[in-house]
Design a protein around this motif. Structure first.
Motif, PDB file in Angstrom:
ATOM      1  N   ARG A 181      -5.215   1.442 -12.003  1.00 40.48           N
ATOM      2  CA  ARG A 181      -5.271   2.608 -11.114  1.00 40.48           C
ATOM      3  C   ARG A 181      -5.249   3.872 -11.949  1.00 40.48           C
ATOM      4  O   ARG A 181      -4.392   4.036 -12.813  1.00 40.48           O
ATOM      5  CB  ARG A 181      -4.105   2.608 -10.120  1.00 40.48           C
ATOM      6  CG  ARG A 181      -4.162   3.786  -9.136  1.00 40.48           C
ATOM      7  CD  ARG A 181      -3.038   3.716  -8.106  1.00 40.48           C
ATOM      8  NE  ARG A 181      -1.721   3.902  -8.740  1.00 40.48           N
ATOM      9  CZ  ARG A 181      -0.575   3.916  -8.043  1.00 40.48           C
ATOM     10  NH1 ARG A 181      -0.587   3.721  -6.733  1.00 40.48           N
ATOM     11  NH2 ARG A 181       0.571   4.093  -8.678  1.00 40.48           N
ATOM     12  N   ILE A 231      -1.710  -2.392 -12.853  1.00 39.33           N
ATOM     13  CA  ILE A 231      -0.930  -2.845 -11.708  1.00 39.33           C
ATOM     14  C   ILE A 231      -0.799  -4.363 -11.789  1.00 39.33           C
ATOM     15  O   ILE A 231      -1.789  -5.087 -11.653  1.00 39.33           O
ATOM     16  CB  ILE A 231      -1.594  -2.447 -10.378  1.00 39.33           C
ATOM     17  CG1 ILE A 231      -1.890  -0.943 -10.351  1.00 39.33           C
ATOM     18  CG2 ILE A 231      -0.731  -2.870  -9.202  1.00 39.33           C
ATOM     19  CD1 ILE A 231      -0.681  -0.062 -10.354  1.00 39.33           C
ATOM     20  N   TYR A 251      -0.867  -2.214  -1.331  1.00 41.69           N
ATOM     21  CA  TYR A 251      -0.004  -1.790  -2.438  1.00 41.69           C
ATOM     22  C   TYR A 251       0.445  -0.368  -2.147  1.00 41.69           C
ATOM     23  O   TYR A 251      -0.385   0.547  -1.989  1.00 41.69           O
ATOM     24  CB  TYR A 251      -0.765  -1.839  -3.759  1.00 41.69           C
ATOM     25  CG  TYR A 251       0.059  -1.428  -4.961  1.00 41.69           C
ATOM     26  CD1 TYR A 251       0.901  -2.342  -5.595  1.00 41.69           C
ATOM     27  CD2 TYR A 251      -0.003  -0.128  -5.458  1.00 41.69           C
ATOM     28  CE1 TYR A 251       1.655  -1.972  -6.703  1.00 41.69           C
ATOM     29  CE2 TYR A 251       0.744   0.250  -6.562  1.00 41.69           C
ATOM     30  CZ  TYR A 251       1.579  -0.672  -7.181  1.00 41.69           C
ATOM     31  OH  TYR A 251       2.322  -0.294  -8.277  1.00 41.69           O
ATOM     32  N   GLY A 256       4.601   1.233  -5.431  1.00 41.12           N
ATOM     33  CA  GLY A 256       4.912   0.302  -6.492  1.00 41.12           C
ATOM     34  C   GLY A 256       5.119  -1.138  -6.069  1.00 41.12           C
ATOM     35  O   GLY A 256       5.525  -1.964  -6.883  1.00 41.12           O
TER      36      GLY A 256
END
Length: 400
Positions: A126, A135, A168, A171
């Motif tokens: 990301r 991620i 998502y 976090g």
């Protein structure tokens, strides 16, 4: 009952229009597999309609829909002309270019990107706030995790193969609850508020699909959008106010498939969008006038454009639209060539009030496709590439 009032009633099977599109079963099944697979962001598989760009407005009779409920007082039945976009410049997007085709998604303003990590299968990258992060912890499933859409806060949705579907946020990955008996999910979108949409597929003894909404206020409860019995529905995009656009499809006894463009509201309301006057099944590769993107009151589809406030519908030829901004300007591709194998290459372009303005390109990467346009149309992101496969991410800034 007046036609305008008829369109605002809750859908019933007898409300649906006659067949407009003839699609064979193989094309439909292939399209489903394509959307659920790992989609190549830089690929351009759609067949573009050739020739001069012509727009025909449909503002009378059955091709005029009533304004969207709650959209405000009725004004002119014709939308305001879009302002000029101004000059556009091209630059490399902030994410690193890749040496092979991978899936990349960006938010509307082109400030947040999510892509597959080409070096670590199963992980995602990301780019946000000027930095790139990996991620980890993508939910495992029938295949690698693939992001489908991201919003300005960095939240994104996707699926791991056929399922599970997930979001998502802050976090953490959260696996989304699915409606009963779902065999596969194709996630489609997330808006700034956090509403999520996708399409559910049923393979065990069923051949239908259902558009699904997870409202931001109750994402533990998936909502099946209104679909008449015996029909399929598919979600394509969601606006920041929660309006979902997509289409219904229905196979008749003798084989053809009826396609009905649709819009759904967060309150459960469902609205048929009109088929533009002059539409024929031969337009847009016989794929039908189904919506693919929404911004404000404007909706764009394969060979068509709608305004939800005024109820107008228009035919678009010569440009393959992919996105629309809040002024009704269309962003997509114009054909560069038609090779012997039947595929079509394209150059990114914008349509404003019937005129097509090609976007600047890199001389060594003359082709491209778009995957994000800001609401005001001034920032565009996509890929630029050559037929050999080399490509890079690009961003266009307009109006300066």
């Amino acid at each position: 009952m007046h036609d305008d009032e008829e369109m605002l009633r809750r859908l019933r099977v007898d409300d649906l229009p006659p067949s407009m599109v003839d699609l064979n079963r193989a094309m439909r099944a292939g399209r489903r597999r394509e959307r659920m697979g790992a989609v190549v962001a830089g690929g351009l598989a759609a067949v573009l309609a050739l020739g001069t760009v012509v727009v025909v407005a449909a503002t009378t009779g059955k091709n005029t829909a009533a304004p969207w409920p709650g959209a405000g007082p009725e004004g002119s039945r014709s939308p305001e002309p879009a302002p000029p976009l101004g000059n556009c410049t091209i630059d490399e997007a902030p994410v690193a270019s890749q040496s092979r085709m991978i899936k990349i998604v960006a938010n509307r303003s082109g400030q947040v990107f999510v892509m597959q990590d080409p070096l670590k299968s199963g992980n995602l990258l990301r780019w946000m706030d000027g930095r790139q992060e990996r991620i980890d912890g993508v939910p495992t499933g029938d295949g690698y995790g693939t992001a489908a859409a991201v919003n300005g806060s960095g939240a994104f949705v996707g699926a791991s193969g056929y399922k599970p579907a997930w979001v998502y946020r802050d976090g953490t990955f959260t696996v989304l609850p699915l409606p009963p008996d779902v065999s596969a999910m194709s996630m489609v979108g997330i808006n700034e508020r956090g509403d999520l949409i996708g399409t559910a597929f049923y393979w065990d003894g069923r051949d239908d699909t259902r558009a699904v909404l997870w409202p931001a206020s109750q994402q533990g409860t998936p909502v099946l959008l209104a679909t008449p019995a015996g029909w399929s529905s598919e979600a394509m995009d969601i606006a920041d106010d929660g309006t979902v656009v997509g289409y219904l499809s229905h196979r008749t006894d003798n084989g053809p498939v009826d396609i009905t463009p649709m819009a759904w509201g967060l309150d459960g309301s469902a609205r048929r969008l009109p088929v533009p006057a002059g539409w024929t099944p031969a337009r847009a590769g016989k794929r039908g006038p189904y919506p693919i993107a929404i911004a404000g009151d404007w909706v764009v589809g394969a060979g068509a454009r709608w305004n939800l406030r005024t109820g107008t519908a228009e035919v678009v030829e010569g440009l393959m639209p992919m996105k629309v901004d809040k002024y009704g300007r269309l962003f997509g591709n114009v054909p560069l060539s038609v090779p012997d194998n039947g595929s079509t290459s394209g150059r990114p372009a914008v349509w404003v009030n019937g005129d097509v303005q090609p976007l600047p390109i890199y001389p060594d990467r003359p082709e491209g496709t778009l995957f994000s346009v800001s609401l005001d149309g001034r920032r565009i992101t996509g890929t630029s590439y050559v037929t050999s496969g080399a490509f890079g991410t690009a961003t266009w800034t307009c109006g300066r």
